[in-house]
Motif scaffolding. Structure first.
Motif, PDB file in Angstrom:
ATOM      1  N   GLY A   1       5.492  18.865   7.379  1.00 33.37           N
ATOM      2  CA  GLY A   1       6.364  18.059   6.530  1.00 33.37           C
ATOM      3  C   GLY A   1       5.575  16.765   6.099  1.00 33.37           C
ATOM      4  N   VAL A   2       5.624  16.466   4.772  1.00 33.32           N
ATOM      5  CA  VAL A   2       4.795  15.465   3.865  1.00 33.32           C
ATOM      6  C   VAL A   2       6.029  14.526   3.587  1.00 33.32           C
ATOM      7  N   ILE A   3       5.736  13.255   3.760  1.00 31.58           N
ATOM      8  CA  ILE A   3       6.777  12.179   3.152  1.00 31.58           C
ATOM      9  C   ILE A   3       5.720  11.275   2.325  1.00 31.58           C
ATOM     10  N   ILE A   4       5.922  10.802   1.359  1.00 30.18           N
ATOM     11  CA  ILE A   4       5.001   9.810   0.616  1.00 30.18           C
ATOM     12  C   ILE A   4       6.059   8.791   0.328  1.00 30.18           C
ATOM     13  N   ARG A   5       5.563   7.538   0.389  1.00 36.11           N
ATOM     14  CA  ARG A   5       6.260   6.361   0.083  1.00 36.11           C
ATOM     15  C   ARG A   5       5.595   5.288  -0.728  1.00 36.11           C
ATOM     16  N   HIS A   6       6.084   4.816  -1.724  1.00 33.63           N
ATOM     17  CA  HIS A   6       5.427   3.728  -2.449  1.00 33.63           C
ATOM     18  C   HIS A   6       4.445   4.105  -3.208  1.00 33.63           C
ATOM     19  N   PHE A   7       4.142   5.349  -3.415  1.00 39.52           N
ATOM     20  CA  PHE A   7       3.223   5.896  -4.394  1.00 39.52           C
ATOM     21  C   PHE A   7       3.394   5.566  -5.953  1.00 39.52           C
ATOM     22  N   ASP A   8       4.571   5.498  -6.348  1.00 41.14           N
ATOM     23  CA  ASP A   8       5.062   4.966  -7.503  1.00 41.14           C
ATOM     24  C   ASP A   8       4.720   3.520  -7.718  1.00 41.14           C
ATOM     25  N   LYS A   9       4.840   2.508  -6.948  1.00 40.98           N
ATOM     26  CA  LYS A   9       4.719   1.198  -6.812  1.00 40.98           C
ATOM     27  C   LYS A   9       3.420   0.930  -7.209  1.00 40.98           C
ATOM     28  N   HIS A  10       2.509   2.002  -6.670  1.00 38.59           N
ATOM     29  CA  HIS A  10       1.089   1.637  -6.790  1.00 38.59           C
ATOM     30  C   HIS A  10       0.379   2.373  -7.946  1.00 38.59           C
ATOM     31  N   GLY A  11       1.303   2.775  -8.821  1.00 38.51           N
ATOM     32  CA  GLY A  11       0.723   3.748  -9.923  1.00 38.51           C
ATOM     33  C   GLY A  11       0.367   5.068  -9.892  1.00 38.51           C
ATOM     34  N   VAL A  12       0.899   5.610  -8.814  1.00 33.36           N
ATOM     35  CA  VAL A  12       0.688   7.008  -8.572  1.00 33.36           C
ATOM     36  C   VAL A  12       1.800   7.774  -8.803  1.00 33.36           C
ATOM     37  N   GLU A  13       1.948   8.767  -9.605  1.00 32.28           N
ATOM     38  CA  GLU A  13       2.985   9.727  -9.854  1.00 32.28           C
ATOM     39  C   GLU A  13       3.167  10.823  -8.867  1.00 32.28           C
ATOM     40  N   SER A  14       4.322  11.220  -8.328  1.00 29.62           N
ATOM     41  CA  SER A  14       4.340  12.177  -7.269  1.00 29.62           C
ATOM     42  C   SER A  14       5.006  13.455  -8.362  1.00 29.62           C
TER      43      SER A  14
ATOM     44  N   TYR B   1      -0.458   7.271   7.379  1.00 30.65           N
ATOM     45  CA  TYR B   1      -1.473   6.695   6.906  1.00 30.65           C
ATOM     46  C   TYR B   1      -1.083   5.948   5.543  1.00 30.65           C
ATOM     47  N   ALA B   2      -2.038   4.764   5.412  1.00 26.88           N
ATOM     48  CA  ALA B   2      -1.897   3.963   4.457  1.00 26.88           C
ATOM     49  C   ALA B   2      -3.211   3.993   3.420  1.00 26.88           C
ATOM     50  N   THR B   3      -2.758   3.993   2.251  1.00 24.40           N
ATOM     51  CA  THR B   3      -3.999   4.072   1.333  1.00 24.40           C
ATOM     52  C   THR B   3      -4.014   3.231   0.056  1.00 24.40           C
ATOM     53  N   LYS B   4      -4.825   3.002  -0.702  1.00 26.34           N
ATOM     54  CA  LYS B   4      -5.208   2.262  -1.879  1.00 26.34           C
ATOM     55  C   LYS B   4      -5.264   3.185  -2.868  1.00 26.34           C
ATOM     56  N   GLY B   5      -5.716   4.397  -2.645  1.00 26.45           N
ATOM     57  CA  GLY B   5      -6.259   5.346  -3.695  1.00 26.45           C
ATOM     58  C   GLY B   5      -6.073   6.737  -3.123  1.00 26.45           C
ATOM     59  N   LEU B   6      -6.148   7.748  -4.257  1.00 26.38           N
ATOM     60  CA  LEU B   6      -6.077   9.160  -3.849  1.00 26.38           C
ATOM     61  C   LEU B   6      -7.343   9.951  -3.493  1.00 26.38           C
ATOM     62  N   GLN B   7      -8.241   9.331  -3.847  1.00 25.24           N
ATOM     63  CA  GLN B   7      -9.561   9.771  -3.161  1.00 25.24           C
ATOM     64  C   GLN B   7      -9.715   9.770  -1.809  1.00 25.24           C
TER      65      GLN B   7
ATOM     66  N   MET C   1       1.004  -1.112  -0.100  1.00 21.24           N
ATOM     67  CA  MET C   1      -0.129   0.048   0.013  1.00 21.24           C
ATOM     68  C   MET C   1       0.921   1.418   0.071  1.00 21.24           C
ATOM     69  N   ALA C   2       0.455   2.326  -0.503  1.00 19.61           N
ATOM     70  CA  ALA C   2       1.164   3.431  -0.676  1.00 19.61           C
ATOM     71  C   ALA C   2       0.942   4.248   0.819  1.00 19.61           C
ATOM     72  N   GLU C   3       1.852   4.878   1.174  1.00 16.28           N
ATOM     73  CA  GLU C   3       1.986   5.535   2.750  1.00 16.28           C
ATOM     74  C   GLU C   3       2.253   7.076   2.481  1.00 16.28           C
TER      75      GLU C   3
END
Length: 175
Positions: free
Chosen positions: A162-175, A65-71, A1-3
């Motif tokens: 401060g915002v840190i995103i993790r594994h968004f690219d692995k789940h098809g989300v471009e940062s 947070y962990a998420t499956k989508g951006l909505q 999951m994206a974090e």
């Protein structure tokens, strides 16, 4: 999951008519989001500055947070309250802001407002205190019936996040 990690603080508030302010806050997300750690709501202490108009809280925010989508991207819902000399609380403003979607350090100024109410309620606010409040606080950020409200602008709440995103690219989300 994206974090998503949100680490920061509610610095304080300025531009309100009185001092002795505190803030209640809550983070709202969509159904695809799951809180892994941290508190999604809280309250600052009361600050009554002796000089200047800025009330400083320096209240920490630390969420994971962990998420499956951006909505339903996280939104920060704020309520600023005033405590008078008798210990009574009066709502001074509602506000909300979206958590930034780009990684990094962000300074955010969240403007606030409060419902005006009828002229009788405005007069009672001056002499007795209190004032109208929303029955359903979801109106603050949903916007469905917010256009019907008669409001007045209040002060501004300042935040540093401060915002840190993790594994968004692995789940098809471009940062």
């Amino acid at each position: 999951m994206a974090e998503l990690h949100i680490i920061g603080q509610i610095i304080g508030a300025s531009g309100f008519p009185q001092k002795s302010l505190f803030c209640k806050w809550e983070v709202h997300t969509g159904g695809a989001w799951r809180l892994l750690s941290g508190l999604k709501e809280g309250q600052t202490q009361v600050d009554s500055p002796h000089s200047g108009e800025m009330a400083y809280w320096s209240h920490p925010i630390d969420l994971h947070y962990a998420t499956k989508g951006l909505q339903g991207w996280p939104k920060l819902h704020l309520q600023v309250w005033h405590q008078d000399s008798f210990g009574r609380y009066q709502l001074y403003g509602y506000g909300y802001c979206h958590v930034p979607s780009s990684p990094g350090h962000h300074r955010i100024s969240c403007v606030t407002w409060r419902p005006l109410g009828s002229w009788q309620e405005q007069l009672a606010r001056i002499f007795v205190g209190g004032g109208p409040q929303l029955r359903n606080p979801d109106l603050i950020y949903s916007g469905a019936d917010r256009y019907r409200l008669h409001t007045e602008a209040m002060g501004t709440v300042n935040l540093e996040l401060g915002v840190i995103i993790r594994h968004f690219d692995k789940h098809g989300v471009e940062s």
